[in-house]
Design an enzyme around this catalytic site. Structure first.
Site, PDB file in Angstrom:
ATOM      1  N   ASP A 150      94.885 -22.266  69.542  1.00  0.00           N
ATOM      2  CA  ASP A 150      96.304 -22.736  70.061  1.00  0.00           C
ATOM      3  C   ASP A 150      95.724 -22.991  71.528  1.00  0.00           C
ATOM      4  O   ASP A 150      96.121 -22.321  72.491  1.00  0.00           O
ATOM      5  CB  ASP A 150      97.002 -21.334  69.922  1.00  0.00           C
ATOM      6  CG  ASP A 150      98.344 -21.622  70.488  1.00  0.00           C
ATOM      7  OD1 ASP A 150      98.878 -22.814  70.481  1.00  0.00           O
ATOM      8  OD2 ASP A 150      99.465 -20.716  70.696  1.00  0.00           O
TER       9      ASP A 150
ATOM     10  N   ASP B 268      99.380 -16.487  75.878  1.00  0.00           N
ATOM     11  CA  ASP B 268     100.636 -16.013  76.012  1.00  0.00           C
ATOM     12  C   ASP B 268     101.075 -14.785  75.196  1.00  0.00           C
ATOM     13  O   ASP B 268     102.075 -13.889  75.238  1.00  0.00           O
ATOM     14  CB  ASP B 268     101.828 -17.202  75.961  1.00  0.00           C
ATOM     15  CG  ASP B 268     101.618 -17.726  74.485  1.00  0.00           C
ATOM     16  OD1 ASP B 268     101.081 -17.173  73.552  1.00  0.00           O
ATOM     17  OD2 ASP B 268     101.984 -18.829  74.437  1.00  0.00           O
TER      18      ASP B 268
ATOM     19  N   HIS C 164     105.270 -20.434  66.462  1.00  0.00           N
ATOM     20  CA  HIS C 164     104.513 -19.513  66.322  1.00  0.00           C
ATOM     21  C   HIS C 164     104.482 -18.990  64.939  1.00  0.00           C
ATOM     22  O   HIS C 164     103.369 -18.413  64.021  1.00  0.00           O
ATOM     23  CB  HIS C 164     104.447 -18.402  67.301  1.00  0.00           C
ATOM     24  CG  HIS C 164     103.972 -18.639  68.636  1.00  0.00           C
ATOM     25  ND1 HIS C 164     105.008 -18.816  69.792  1.00  0.00           N
ATOM     26  CD2 HIS C 164     102.725 -18.898  69.199  1.00  0.00           C
ATOM     27  CE1 HIS C 164     104.043 -19.452  70.721  1.00  0.00           C
ATOM     28  NE2 HIS C 164     103.075 -19.339  70.522  1.00  0.00           N
TER      29      HIS C 164
ATOM     30  N   ASP D  68      85.297 -19.445  78.019  1.00  0.00           N
ATOM     31  CA  ASP D  68      85.505 -20.684  77.428  1.00  0.00           C
ATOM     32  C   ASP D  68      85.095 -20.783  75.981  1.00  0.00           C
ATOM     33  O   ASP D  68      84.164 -20.232  75.654  1.00  0.00           O
ATOM     34  CB  ASP D  68      84.726 -21.568  78.040  1.00  0.00           C
ATOM     35  CG  ASP D  68      84.732 -23.206  77.714  1.00  0.00           C
ATOM     36  OD1 ASP D  68      84.680 -23.382  76.518  1.00  0.00           O
ATOM     37  OD2 ASP D  68      84.934 -23.974  78.473  1.00  0.00           O
ATOM     38  N   ALA D  69      86.206 -20.957  75.220  1.00  0.00           N
ATOM     39  CA  ALA D  69      86.246 -20.740  73.662  1.00  0.00           C
ATOM     40  C   ALA D  69      84.849 -21.379  73.016  1.00  0.00           C
ATOM     41  O   ALA D  69      84.244 -20.858  72.019  1.00  0.00           O
ATOM     42  CB  ALA D  69      87.289 -21.162  72.951  1.00  0.00           C
TER      43      ALA D  69
ATOM     44  N   GLN E 217      94.155 -23.350  86.164  1.00  0.00           N
ATOM     45  CA  GLN E 217      95.469 -23.978  86.037  1.00  0.00           C
ATOM     46  C   GLN E 217      96.462 -23.313  86.790  1.00  0.00           C
ATOM     47  O   GLN E 217      96.433 -22.531  87.460  1.00  0.00           O
ATOM     48  CB  GLN E 217      95.790 -23.909  84.312  1.00  0.00           C
ATOM     49  CG  GLN E 217      96.051 -22.538  84.033  1.00  0.00           C
ATOM     50  CD  GLN E 217      95.753 -22.201  82.673  1.00  0.00           C
ATOM     51  OE1 GLN E 217      96.095 -23.196  81.681  1.00  0.00           O
ATOM     52  NE2 GLN E 217      95.626 -20.998  82.113  1.00  0.00           N
TER      53      GLN E 217
ATOM     54  N   ASP F 277      90.624 -16.438  75.487  1.00  0.00           N
ATOM     55  CA  ASP F 277      91.462 -17.197  76.245  1.00  0.00           C
ATOM     56  C   ASP F 277      90.672 -17.432  77.764  1.00  0.00           C
ATOM     57  O   ASP F 277      90.333 -16.151  78.203  1.00  0.00           O
ATOM     58  CB  ASP F 277      92.984 -16.949  76.578  1.00  0.00           C
ATOM     59  CG  ASP F 277      93.691 -17.632  77.322  1.00  0.00           C
ATOM     60  OD1 ASP F 277      94.665 -18.390  76.737  1.00  0.00           O
ATOM     61  OD2 ASP F 277      93.518 -18.044  78.520  1.00  0.00           O
TER      62      ASP F 277
END
Lengths: 535, 501
Positions: free
Chosen positions: B362, B290, B266, B344-345, B236, B310
């Site tokens: 999230d 993040d 959050h 990758d989740a 990304q 993540d």
């Protein structure tokens, strides 16, 4: 001499350079053709050094032979042996393994069968593809076995589009012809004869023999499209993509009955969606692994059948155990011959003396299948990477992404790339297939893919090529409903035949159906009690 | 003619020439990533273009001084405006970026390649050849040294790419103008040339004065606020912008949070689940690179272990190392209780075997198939298996119930299809608007009533309970279950957001 013959099978390693000079390693698999050819020239039969007796021998461990073994096993007949020429079972459902992902070597999906196909549903249940039943009792398929979206895309004029057929800039007449084509196929899906049999059904033997439809077998699919006024470049391409993909044949080489069957048989009713598709990273290799594990040690690989001679009350099978380098004579009470026709023709002894007319009738398409191991996904323009990726106007069928079903969208992957050699003269095509070296195949593949994936070359880690000399029988006009095919399936004493060659259509459903039926015929002949999966 | 002054000219134009090349290489790496490739190809194209320029100089017969000055003006204008031009090109037509890049590099290279041969010819009658070649080339290489040292140390940090390129262009034009005096004896009438030089200087001065505006028009202008950080990763494009005391994070152009109100988002994502399970000890975060959801989780003393999965290692590294982010997430990703996994989740869930008390999901909104798969029944079924069979809860960000109402209910329905008992809720996050979540339990559970912590900024008892009340304009809509083999959510989401854009 025979041991040396057996050593010719398997993969041979290759190293070479891409057109731009990148060093790539790989292999050519499918060396057994050399073995077969030398077997063809073998003179007299060697004397056996070992003898054994067994109730049932199965020749060939493709999907048909393995399904026969599976049927015996389920029915409690555990005394059988399966003899397979190659070093791994599976035939055209074989698969390969590598550090990135397992991958198919040919057959790579199964359309969700109707509940009425009890044999296939039972097999899918065993491999865990079915997780339960819905309130109506229909199987519920595991989400990770159904093809994950995005499913298919086509590369057309510099861009990837969703679906198999590009609609960009299509002429109104073309669009109209496509629409009519689809409507015709849907109508065929709903047609039934007086006895309630579908006009086009799977397995094929369930289809109506009514000449209203079987008459279409005399015509080529191309001629039928022309006759029906179904013209236009896009439609012709789309229809021929289908015949090349399923039958390894052009529109002119495919019977209209077969061409229609491809679409109509997969629709439950005229209004239903086309059947969902089940797949695994290793393609139908998942089914092979399961069936082979059920056969266990009774499956013998590198077992070259040399001769099959019917005796009084038994059948003598002479074969070479390549692992030990010795010739074995197995006396079986029954034999399921699940070899392709061209191999059966060489080993069935009575056929050597008086070759029946049907033997020469089966025409095989050679295929080249390559597995490309890539360090990363190539860039592409337009619709994102799918499971099935097709190039409009290419002689290849494009590629299927082996890692798609594993769920990842980044990083290393394996593309399984298909190329049927659809020449009118299959013998010449076969010669060309085998004469083309690995580096040339790689250059052809890269040349084909380059326009859709500039920069693909820099991602290639390995190129493994499988040369299928006799990949599948062609359902050429007149063949499917002709006399030869009907004759060729008839048992020869205690030898029962099973193979997709006997359907004239190389489909997974046909292979399993033949294997199960041949095994059930043997079970009946032996007076066993069992619940039939096919009647 | 004063030859030392000519050497000074050569020094300046050599510096400028190399700076244009560095600007192109840096800018290409900046927007395309892969700096090795970008620098190699830009340098290669530039040097070969210089070769073309040198070769073309042979075809210039008369008026060498005149041509030399014109070349200076041309290179000043094209080189000087190259950075804003490239930024604009990337913003307007990313597909054509490479074409513009190599086109500019080629033209600038050819012009720069003309310079030295022309200077040599200008001086060939004044200085002995061996001294001429020695001095001109020595000064030329010295200029390259200046450029390569000043560019990274002074120019880029102090001026930025746009101002650097425009300023060097201006310098180049001034030197060109100055050389009309230097080469006065060799020029017929310098009037026209000086007028041209004045125009070039005026254009570049104006460009310099408006360089802030030019920057805004470029890719940086896609964002409302000044861009303070960009990175193209394998997965990304990460951009951070800043306004006053606040900053924002964007992934692929989509706002992920603003530091002004991210606490509302959050707290809403994390605290309701903790209100229901204050004793949770083992926690999972999927996405959330993040570190802000992690910050909320780590506020709870009972948390012994937090696994954060993540995809993008660059994102979690940024969350750990970037001063602004680290301050905002309270150093969450450096906490000894936290284990970061970059995978990758979906793949991670397929092979993970341990159990968690709570999970927080999230991810960016489902605007592509590769994100949509992380909202499927298959994904939620895998997630459910990783949760404590009695007390396990998962909170899922589920896009706006107001702006993408069907998508919101699709996620809800999909979680139910995977076996979760789901309670949808929402919170107001001004940067996003009305935002939605789904709290799913492996077993039935009570709606949480009191936050486990008293120190929350946006939530107390009544406001927490109010999150679970959805007005009629956010009420249920029929939706299909989002499955791997249909990905209906991506379609719903596209349709719904298209209506608002």
């Amino acid at each position: 001499m025979l041991a040396a013959l057996a050593g010719a099978a398997g993969a041979s390693a290759c190293v070479g350079r891409t057109p731009s000079g990148r060093r790539v390693a790989g292999s050519i698999v499918g060396g057994a053709h050399a073995l077969g050819h030398r077997l063809r020239d073998l003179g007299s039969l060697p004397l056996p050094s070992r003898r054994e007796e067994i109730p049932v021998a199965i020749l060939g461990a493709g999907l048909a032979g393995l399904s026969a073994a599976w049927t015996f096993e389920r029915a409690g007949l555990r005394d059988f042996t399966v003899l397979e020429l190659e070093d791994a079972p599976g035939g055209t459902a074989r698969f390969g393994t590598g550090p990135v992902s397992p991958y198919p070597w040919a057959a790579h999906y199964v359309p969700v069968p109707p509940s009425s196909n009890r044999a296939l549903v039972a097999l899918l249940e065993e491999v865990g593809a079915i997780t339960g039943r819905d309130p109506a009792g229909a199987p519920v398929y595991a989400e990770d076995v159904l093809v994950r979206e995005p499913e298919e895309r086509v590369f057309f004029r510099g861009e990837w589009y969703e679906g198999l057929l590009p609609r960009a800039g299509i002429e109104p007449e073309d669009a109209e012809a496509l629409h009519r084509f689809e409507a015709r196929m849907r109508a065929f899906a709903g047609e039934r004869d007086a006895a309630g049999r579908r006009a086009f059904d799977l397995p094929r033997r369930r289809s109506s023999p009514d000449p209203r439809w079987t008459g279409l077998d005399a015509l080529s699919f191309g001629d039928w499209l022309e006759r029906e006024g179904l013209r236009g470049e896009r439609l012709r391409w789309f229809a021929e993509y289908g015949t090349r993909d399923d039958f390894g044949a052009t529109l002119a080489q495919t019977s209209a009955w077969a061409g229609i069957h491809y679409y109509a048989a997969r629709l439950a009713t005229p209004d239903s969606e086309s059947a969902d598709v089940l797949t695994w990273p290793e393609g139908n290799g998942r089914l092979v692994s399961h069936l082979a594990s059920r056969a266990g040690v009774r499956l013998r690989t590198r077992a070259l059948v040399l001769d099959v001679t019917p005796r009084e009350g038994s059948v003598d099978v002479t074969w070479l155990d390549a692992a030990l380098g010795e010739t074995v004579l197995t006396r079986a009470e029954h034999v399921v011959c699940a070899l392709p026709r061209f191999l059966a023709a060489r080993v069935i002894a009575p056929w050597q003396e008086r070759p029946p007319a049907f033997l020469g009738e089966t025409v095989y398409t050679p295929w080249m299948v390559a597995n490309l191991t890539l360090s990363d996904r190539p860039r592409s323009h337009g619709y994102p990477l799918c499971w099935d990726n097709v190039l409009y106007g290419s002689p290849s069928l494009g590629y299927v992404v082996a890692t798609h079903q594993s769920g990842g969208d980044h990083g290393a992957t394996v593309f399984t790339y298909y190329w049927p050699l659809v020449d009118d003269d299959p013998r010449r095509a076969r010669e060309e297939l085998l004469a083309t070296n690995w580096e040339t195949w790689m250059a052809r593949i890269l040349g084909d893919l380059r326009r859709a994936h500039p920069g693909l070359e820099s991602l290639i880690e390995r190129v493994d090529v499988y040369l299928w000399g006799h990949a599948m029988a062609r359902p050429r006009p007149g063949f499917l409903w002709g006399e030869a095919l009907r004759e060729s399936a008839r048992p020869l004493g205690r030898i029962h035949f099973a193979h997709t060659d006997l359907s004239g259509m190389a489909l997974c459903e046909e292979a399993q159906d033949w294997g199960v039926r041949a095994a059930e015929a043997v079970l009946r002949a032996r007076g066993a009690t069992f619940t039939s999966l096919v009647s | 003619m004063r030859t030392p002054a000519v050497y000074l000219t050569v020094l300046v134009i050599a510096t400028c020439g190399l700076v244009y090349e560095l600007v192109a290489g840096t800018l290409a790496s900046y927007v395309l990533g892969d700096s090795v490739t970008q620098f190699s190809t830009v340098i290669g194209a530039y040097l070969s273009a210089m070769g073309i320029g040198s070769w073309l100089s042979g075809y210039l017969q008369r008026g060498i001084a005149f041509r030399f000055v014109q070349v200076e003006f041309a290179v000043a204008l094209i080189g000087g405006l190259s950075a804003p031009a490239l930024f604009l090109a990337f913003g307007a037509a990313p597909d054509l970026f490479r074409l513009v890049l190599y086109g500019l590099v080629l033209v600038i290279g050819i012009l720069v390649g003309l310079e030295i041969p022309l200077v040599l010819r200008l001086l060939k009658d004044v200085v002995e050849f061996k001294d001429l070649v020695a001095r001109v080339l020595a000064v030329d290489y010295l200029g390259a040294l200046f450029a390569s040292v000043l560019f990274p140390i002074v120019m880029v940090p102090e001026l930025g790419l746009v101002r650097t390129s425009v300023l060097l262009g201006l310098l180049n034009a001034v030197v060109g103008l100055w050389s009309t005096w230097l080469f006065r004896p060799l020029l017929g009438s310098p009037g026209l040339l000086r007028a041209q030089g004045a125009v070039a200087c005026a254009i570049l001065t104006a460009a310099f004065a408006y360089s802030d505006r030019l920057t805004e028009l470029s890719e940086e202008g896609l964002y409302a606020d000044p861009v303070v950080y960009t990175k193209s990763t394998r997965y990304q494009r990460i951009v951070m912008t800043r306004t006053g005391h606040h900053f924002q994070l964007f992934l692929n152009g989509q706002l992920q949070f603003s530091s002004a109100d991210e606490y509302r988002y959050h707290e809403a994502l994390v605290q309701p689940a903790f209100a229901a399970r204050p004793q949770a000890g083992r926690v999972l975060i999927l996405g959330g690179g993040d570190g802000l959801a992690a910050r909320e989780v780590l506020k709870h003393a009972g948390v012994r272990e937090l696994v954060l999965v993540d995809l993008d290692p660059e994102m979690t590294r940024l969350a750990k190392d970037n001063v602004m982010l680290r301050e905002l997430n309270a150093g969450a990703l450096s906490d000894p209780r936290v284990q970061v996994v970059n995978e990758d989740a979906l793949i991670w869930l397929q092979h993970e075997r341990s159990l968690f008390d709570l999970a927080f999901v999230d991810f960016p909104d489902p605007h592509s198939h590769s994100l949509g798969k992380l909202y499927t029944s298959h994904f939620y079924a895998l997630l459910r298996r990783r949760l404590d069979p009695e007390l396990g809860l998962a909170a899922v960000q589920s896009t706006s119930p107001l702006l993408a109402r069907r998508s919101f209910w699709c996620i809800n329905r999909t979680m139910e299809a995977a076996g979760f008992f789901v309670r949808p809720y929402h919170a107001l996050v001004p940067s996003f608007g009305e935002w939605g979540f789904a709290l799913g339990g492996v077993s039935p559970f009570e709606t949480p009533a009191e936050p486990a912590l008293a120190s929350l900024r946006s939530l107390d008892g009544p406001s927490l309970r109010a999150l679970f009340v959805l007005g009629p304009d956010m009420g249920p809509l029929p939706a299909e279950v989002n499955r791997l083999n249909n990905q209906v959510l991506v379609r719903y989401y596209e349709e719904e957001w298209r209506r608002w854009n």
